[in-house]
Design an enzyme around this catalytic site. Sequence first.
Site, PDB file in Angstrom:
ATOM      1  N   LYS A 157      33.656  18.799  17.717  1.00 51.27           N
ATOM      2  CA  LYS A 157      33.879  17.769  16.686  1.00 51.27           C
ATOM      3  C   LYS A 157      32.597  17.488  15.903  1.00 51.27           C
ATOM      4  CE  LYS A 157      35.163  13.476  18.085  1.00 51.27           C
ATOM      5  NZ  LYS A 157      34.228  12.413  17.652  1.00 51.27           N
ATOM      6  N   SER A 158      31.484  17.368  16.604  1.00 49.28           N
ATOM      7  CA  SER A 158      30.219  17.047  15.914  1.00 49.28           C
ATOM      8  C   SER A 158      29.863  18.146  14.907  1.00 49.28           C
ATOM      9  CB  SER A 158      29.082  16.932  16.935  1.00 49.28           C
ATOM     10  OG  SER A 158      29.297  15.835  17.776  1.00 49.28           O
ATOM     11  N   ARG A 168      29.830  18.156  10.572  1.00 49.50           N
ATOM     12  CA  ARG A 168      28.597  18.535   9.859  1.00 49.50           C
ATOM     13  C   ARG A 168      28.815  19.756   8.979  1.00 49.50           C
ATOM     14  NH1 ARG A 168      27.532  15.603  14.280  1.00 49.50           N
ATOM     15  NH2 ARG A 168      25.570  14.505  14.533  1.00 49.50           N
ATOM     16  N   GLY A 208      33.997   7.382  13.842  1.00 56.41           N
ATOM     17  CA  GLY A 208      32.646   6.838  13.697  1.00 56.41           C
ATOM     18  C   GLY A 208      31.713   7.869  13.091  1.00 56.41           C
ATOM     19  N   ARG A 226      33.619  -1.550  14.476  1.00 55.92           N
ATOM     20  CA  ARG A 226      32.393  -0.892  14.949  1.00 55.92           C
ATOM     21  C   ARG A 226      31.186  -1.236  14.081  1.00 55.92           C
ATOM     22  NH1 ARG A 226      33.978   5.141  16.596  1.00 55.92           N
ATOM     23  NH2 ARG A 226      31.905   5.038  17.557  1.00 55.92           N
ATOM     24  N   GLN A 268      24.211   9.658  15.461  1.00 61.04           N
ATOM     25  CA  GLN A 268      24.805   9.249  14.181  1.00 61.04           C
ATOM     26  C   GLN A 268      23.776   8.532  13.308  1.00 61.04           C
ATOM     27  OE1 GLN A 268      28.414   7.089  15.141  1.00 61.04           O
ATOM     28  NE2 GLN A 268      29.364   8.884  16.088  1.00 61.04           N
ATOM     29  N   ASP A 313      29.970  10.646  25.610  1.00 56.94           N
ATOM     30  CA  ASP A 313      31.428  10.532  25.453  1.00 56.94           C
ATOM     31  C   ASP A 313      32.178  10.894  26.737  1.00 56.94           C
ATOM     32  OD1 ASP A 313      30.979   9.785  22.855  1.00 56.94           O
ATOM     33  OD2 ASP A 313      31.309  11.793  22.031  1.00 56.94           O
ATOM     34  N   ARG A 349      34.349   0.845  25.722  1.00 52.49           N
ATOM     35  CA  ARG A 349      34.750   1.802  26.772  1.00 52.49           C
ATOM     36  C   ARG A 349      34.392   1.338  28.167  1.00 52.49           C
ATOM     37  NH1 ARG A 349      33.588   7.568  23.701  1.00 52.49           N
ATOM     38  NH2 ARG A 349      35.549   7.453  22.536  1.00 52.49           N
ATOM     39  N   ARG A 359      39.584   9.029  24.105  1.00 51.65           N
ATOM     40  CA  ARG A 359      38.987   9.454  25.387  1.00 51.65           C
ATOM     41  C   ARG A 359      39.525   8.614  26.549  1.00 51.65           C
ATOM     42  NH1 ARG A 359      36.237  13.701  23.554  1.00 51.65           N
ATOM     43  NH2 ARG A 359      34.975  13.345  21.684  1.00 51.65           N
TER      44      ARG A 359
HETATM   45  O1  S3P Z   1      26.632  12.597  16.083  1.00 51.45           O
HETATM   46  C1  S3P Z   1      27.726  12.836  16.621  1.00 51.45           C
HETATM   47  O2  S3P Z   1      28.445  13.793  16.279  1.00 51.45           O
HETATM   48  C2  S3P Z   1      28.180  11.941  17.690  1.00 51.45           C
HETATM   49  C3  S3P Z   1      27.287  11.068  18.266  1.00 51.45           C
HETATM   50  C4  S3P Z   1      27.636  10.139  19.354  1.00 51.45           C
HETATM   51  O3  S3P Z   1      27.670   8.830  18.820  1.00 51.45           O
HETATM   52  P1  S3P Z   1      26.357   7.879  18.709  1.00 51.45           P
HETATM   53  O4  S3P Z   1      25.455   8.438  17.690  1.00 51.45           O
HETATM   54  O5  S3P Z   1      26.899   6.550  18.280  1.00 51.45           O
HETATM   55  O6  S3P Z   1      25.803   7.864  20.092  1.00 51.45           O
HETATM   56  C5  S3P Z   1      28.986  10.456  19.979  1.00 51.45           C
HETATM   57  O7  S3P Z   1      29.432   9.351  20.725  1.00 51.45           O
HETATM   58  C6  S3P Z   1      30.018  10.836  18.946  1.00 51.45           C
HETATM   59  O8  S3P Z   1      31.243  11.184  19.558  1.00 51.45           O
HETATM   60  C7  S3P Z   1      29.583  12.027  18.141  1.00 51.45           C
HETATM   61  C1  PEP Z   2      32.560   8.184  20.087  1.00 49.93           C
HETATM   62  C2  PEP Z   2      33.325   9.163  19.619  1.00 49.93           C
HETATM   63  O1  PEP Z   2      33.517   9.482  18.305  1.00 49.93           O
HETATM   64  P1  PEP Z   2      33.141   8.719  16.958  1.00 49.93           P
HETATM   65  O2  PEP Z   2      31.915   7.880  17.197  1.00 49.93           O
HETATM   66  O3  PEP Z   2      32.949   9.801  15.982  1.00 49.93           O
HETATM   67  O4  PEP Z   2      34.335   7.868  16.587  1.00 49.93           O
HETATM   68  C3  PEP Z   2      34.031  10.086  20.540  1.00 49.93           C
HETATM   69  O5  PEP Z   2      34.592  11.081  20.049  1.00 49.93           O
HETATM   70  O6  PEP Z   2      34.085   9.861  21.766  1.00 49.93           O
END
Ligand code: S3P
Ligand code: PEP
Length: 453
Positions: free
Chosen positions: A28-29, A33, A101, A129, A177, A330, A361, A405
């Site tokens: 996903k990350s 990107r 997010g 959030r 993030q 996560d 969570r 999750r």
């Molecule tokens: O940069 C990313 O792709 C992610 C960073 C993480 O969040 P945080 O940056 O809030 O820790 C993670 O929890 C999220 O699922 C994906």
């Molecule tokens: C925290 C997560 O995602 P995001 O922050 O992108 O909503 C996740 O996928 O567990």
Amino acid sequence: MSHDSDPQPLTAAPGQRLTGSLRPPGDKSISHRAMILGLLSQGETRVEGLLEGDDVLRTAAASRALGAGMERLGEGRWIVRGVGIGGLSDPAETLDFGNAGTGSRLMMGVVGGQPVTATFDGDASLRKRPMRRILDPLLRMGTEILDEADGGRVPLTLRGPREAIPITYETPAASAQIKSAVLLAALNAPGITTVIEREATRDHTERMLRLFGAEVAVTPHGPGGHGRAVALTGQPTLRGTDVVVPADPSSAAFPLVAALIVPGSDVTIRGVMMNPLRTGLITTLLEMGAEIERLDEREEGGETVADLRVRASRLKGVDVPAERAPAMIDEYPILAVAAAFAEGPTRMNGLHELRVKESDRLAAVADGLKQNGIDHVIEGDDLIVTGDGIAPRGGGTVATHLDHRIAMAFLVLGLATRDPVTVDDGAMIATSFPSFLPTMRALGADIRGEVAA
Ligand SMILES: O=C(O)C1=C[C@@H](OP(=O)(O)O)[C@@H](O)[C@H](O)C1
Ligand SMILES: C=C(OP(=O)(O)O)C(=O)O
């Protein structure tokens, strides 16, 4: 899948052992990107293995709204035709990021650094959030906040400057993030922007920026070298490139733990990304006594990937250090499930960031454990789950709070408890692992109910 639809409950029941092999969906990350850097590049970016989950599709739609050409060639195969740094257009409508997010925060960095105006919104979970953590550095870089909901939340409207101001910024939380939003805004800043993190977080943005032609210098930072200083030289020319997305270790975590706790299981999970900033769960499970073999390690799309052969294992409780949290952030809901089957206490330290995910969570996991008769306690930011090495009772109904999750973790629980476990709504699973139900069923999992596509 929609946050407005009726809840779609699912029930997992204990049954036969899990066998076979699977390849989890794309990471996903990296998928987010790939869309974003494709937008900011000149020329074509070809993506293979894109995660076509709702979160990433929202980022693709936002990239299109900001000017990118998007073409879907087939499953997971996309072309992004970029507009280049400085070439974005004002989107005609609100950018709706749904549950995501990552997509929303990274795109705030993009918009915050470019001369465009855009409004960001999302579902009931995203609206809760915190976005102040992104807005604070962006304000220093010259972004204007034209509108925001209470406490710096979406819906909010940003207008970026003609050129961003380069800054040095120490992130207030271990968050990829926040780091990524600053680096993406810095693409349009003359000079060097440095992000300092006390604990290293996932480095996909840095790696991919280099792949697209930017200059990024990364040096160890702070005591023990746990932190990083990431310095980006602004205003590069990014060139579209090929991106191969490896399988997501955060999705792999669910069949992996399922195979460990369902007696007699033997499952192979193929092509899983082994980036050390993502493999904290595997490290922890190995310490707990899990039988996980790393097979056929190889390079794919600039990352090391491996096949993981996982066999049902007797687990023992361990202490999970807080410094490991960024590498498995996560994965705590599913680790809590594994811990319920282990003998003795598993102490997970330093989980404060779990409170600001799709749900709180820490609270959602504790409540789900309680509903299923699993011994646990929260001490400050730490969660301690105590098992006695035999299957917990189960039988509970778990509130998922729009959190994929939580839904997947408690369905995995129900595959090995004495009584079935129900989750109140499986709709959000489609944000990160749309093929979760068929994938788990193909291994032999008894999960009843359906979620609308
Ligand atoms: O940069 C990313 O792709 C992610 C960073 C993480 O969040 P945080 O940056 O809030 O820790 C993670 O929890 C999220 O699922 C994906
Ligand atoms: C925290 C997560 O995602 P995001 O922050 O992108 O909503 C996740 O996928 O567990």
